[in-house]
Design a protein around this motif. Structure first.
Motif, short mmCIF file in Angstrom:
data_model
loop_
_atom_site.label_atom_id
_atom_site.label_comp_id
_atom_site.label_asym_id
_atom_site.label_seq_id
_atom_site.Cartn_x
_atom_site.Cartn_y
_atom_site.Cartn_z
N PRO A 35 0.81 -1.23 0.00
CA PRO A 35 0.00 0.00 0.00
C PRO A 35 0.83 1.27 0.00
CG PRO A 35 -0.15 -1.12 2.12
CD PRO A 35 0.57 -2.05 1.20
N CYS A 36 1.98 1.24 0.68
CA CYS A 36 2.84 2.43 0.70
C CYS A 36 3.39 2.72 -0.68
CB CYS A 36 3.99 2.22 1.69
SG CYS A 36 3.48 2.01 3.41
N LEU A 37 3.85 1.69 -1.36
CA LEU A 37 4.41 1.87 -2.71
C LEU A 37 3.35 2.31 -3.70
CD1 LEU A 37 6.79 1.59 -4.67
CD2 LEU A 37 6.19 -0.83 -4.93
N ILE A 38 2.17 1.72 -3.62
CA ILE A 38 1.09 2.09 -4.54
C ILE A 38 0.70 3.55 -4.37
CG2 ILE A 38 -1.34 1.68 -5.12
CD1 ILE A 38 -0.87 -1.27 -4.41
N LEU A 39 0.57 3.99 -3.12
CA LEU A 39 0.15 5.37 -2.85
C LEU A 39 1.21 6.38 -3.29
CD1 LEU A 39 -1.53 4.87 0.63
CD2 LEU A 39 -2.67 5.65 -1.45
N ILE A 40 2.48 6.05 -3.05
CA ILE A 40 3.55 6.98 -3.42
C ILE A 40 3.77 6.99 -4.94
CG2 ILE A 40 6.01 7.44 -3.24
CD1 ILE A 40 4.44 8.31 -0.81
N ASP A 41 3.90 5.82 -5.54
CA ASP A 41 4.20 5.78 -6.98
C ASP A 41 3.02 6.21 -7.84
OD1 ASP A 41 6.75 5.00 -6.51
OD2 ASP A 41 6.69 3.23 -7.79
N HIS A 42 1.83 5.78 -7.46
CA HIS A 42 0.66 6.08 -8.29
C HIS A 42 -0.10 7.32 -7.81
CE1 HIS A 42 1.01 2.31 -10.57
NE2 HIS A 42 1.45 1.81 -9.43
N GLY A 43 0.28 7.84 -6.65
CA GLY A 43 -0.28 9.11 -6.19
C GLY A 43 0.60 10.28 -6.55
N HIS A 44 1.91 10.11 -6.28
CA HIS A 44 2.88 11.15 -6.62
C HIS A 44 3.41 10.98 -8.04
CE1 HIS A 44 3.82 13.22 -2.76
NE2 HIS A 44 3.27 12.13 -2.25
N PHE A 45 3.13 9.83 -8.67
CA PHE A 45 3.68 9.46 -9.97
C PHE A 45 5.20 9.45 -9.92
CE2 PHE A 45 -0.45 11.41 -11.03
CZ PHE A 45 -1.06 10.28 -11.55
N GLN A 46 5.70 8.64 -8.98
CA GLN A 46 7.14 8.41 -8.90
C GLN A 46 7.45 7.01 -9.42
OE1 GLN A 46 8.70 9.33 -5.05
NE2 GLN A 46 7.89 11.42 -5.04
N TYR A 47 8.73 6.68 -9.42
CA TYR A 47 9.16 5.42 -10.01
C TYR A 47 10.01 4.60 -9.03
CZ TYR A 47 7.55 7.76 -14.21
OH TYR A 47 6.78 8.42 -15.14
#
Length: 385
Positions: free
Chosen positions: A44-56
């Protein structure tokens, strides 16, 4: 942009997770394998950061997971190549460097030609870095410019209200006022090394696959708690390592997931990710408590010999922590903080999460060291037989 993140997941992180699960679960029930891969992919942490902030972050984390899987299947040169690529993609991968270094060194020292083994791995690392950094090696100015971007010391020792040692203790000790930036760099480096040292020593003296996984968790948590310039999203590193150990420490993993997400709650709320935050919480809880998986697993001697649950008052403390966190969720969403203390609620969330992270780090470091005594006792039993 959303599709580029999804494609990075599909091309790097998902295959790496599958590679790890296939290597790690060679002789385990299918239901456990399915549950574990769900825990890794539904990060959940990775999904929220990568797909919320659009990071990689999925790229560097995927390369790291691939390197871990390579360690488990004995491909040490491949390990060095993959982890060097992870470091080149994102400098936060250095959170795992002490674990990789100590484990590989410990294995090399047990061979007939340890120097040759170390040189072989060193060459793999150097060649990989030269290939990746080749466009910048022709100009010293370009190289220094890139390196300065990798280490933004001018931002200070911490950012926002991250639940690590420096930010939490700054309520009482004004680190930025008492020390210069160069001094804080040295102090944080010393604290990080000291916090990572027990885990590293254990793997140098007694390298093992399970100890290596705990080493990843302990070194990344040490970096999160004590290193320079930590951001809220840096919790991705220790949390990834925890997902790899989810079947070994299911209860603690469940609690860590909650507090890792909670530590990022103010950041996610500011980015208007409240609904995804709640949805992923719910989805994770449903899958975590799915029947016929981790709950029925027998505990190993190493993991069952010590637990915070044996301490008087621990369960009460944990429930109190959880109750306070629920109250803070509601208060943060419904009440305006006092004008004199505009970040009061962020500070309370930070203190609560930091206290849990410290308890978790103590437990996992103790558990890693206990693996060594378990191995020694097993060796003695074999000799007696």
């Amino acid at each position: 942009m959303r599709w580029t993140v999804l494609s990075s997941d599909a091309l790097i992180f998902f295959p790496a997770a599958l590679f790890f699960v296939l290597v790690y679960h060679r002789n385990r029930a299918r239901s456990d394998v399915a549950w574990h891969i769900a825990m890794i992919l539904l990060n959940p942490c990775l999904i929220l950061i990568d797909h919320g902030h659009f990071q990689y972050n999925c790229i560097s984390l995927g390369l790291t997971v691939g390197a871990v899987a390579a360690v488990l299947c004995g491909s040490e040169v491949l390990t060095c190549v993959l982890f060097s690529l992870a470091l080149s993609h994102k400098q936060m991968s250095a959170y795992f460097a002490p674990a990789f270094f100590s484990h590989l060194l410990g294995k090399c020292l047990r061979r007939k030609n340890p120097i040759l083994s170390v040189l072989k791995l060193g060459i793999a690392v150097i060649v990989t870095f030269v290939i990746v950094w080749w466009p910048y090696l022709h100009s010293v100015d370009d190289l220094l410019m890139v390196l300065s971007r990798l280490a933004p010391f001018e931002r200070g020792i911490y950012e926002d209200y991250v639940a690590n040692f420096w930010c939490t203790t700054s309520i009482l000790i004004k680190w930025k006022k008492l020390f210069t930036t160069p001094s804080l760099k040295s102090i944080s480096l010393a604290a990080t090394v000291l916090a990572s040292l027990p885990s590293m020593v254990q793997q140098i003296l007694s390298p093992s696959n399970e100890g290596f996984l705990y080493g990843l968790l302990n070194s990344s948590m040490a970096f999160y708690l004590f290193s320079f310039q930590v951001h809220e999203k840096s919790i991705l590193m220790p949390f990834l390592a925890a997902t790899l150990l989810a079947l070994k420490i299911p209860d603690h993993f469940n609690h860590l997931t909650y507090y890792a997400l909670f530590s990022m709650f103010p950041l996610l709320y500011r980015d208007k990710l409240l609904l995804p935050y709640l949805t992923l919480h719910l989805l994770f809880t449903l899958i975590y408590h799915s029947p016929g998986t981790h709950i029925t697993l027998p505990k190993t001697k190493a993991s069952s010999s010590f637990s915070f649950t044996s301490f008087p008052g621990y369960v009460f403390l944990l429930r109190t922590h959880f109750f306070i966190s629920v109250i803070l969720h509601v208060v943060y969403l419904t009440i305006q903080p006092p004008q004199k203390y505009p970040f009061l609620f962020e500070a309370l969330i930070m203190i609560l999460c930091f206290s849990y992270f410290v308890m978790f780090a103590i437990y996992t470091n103790y558990t890693q060291w206990n693996l060594s005594s378990h191995v020694r006792s097993a060796d003695k039993e074999k000799k007696q037989i």
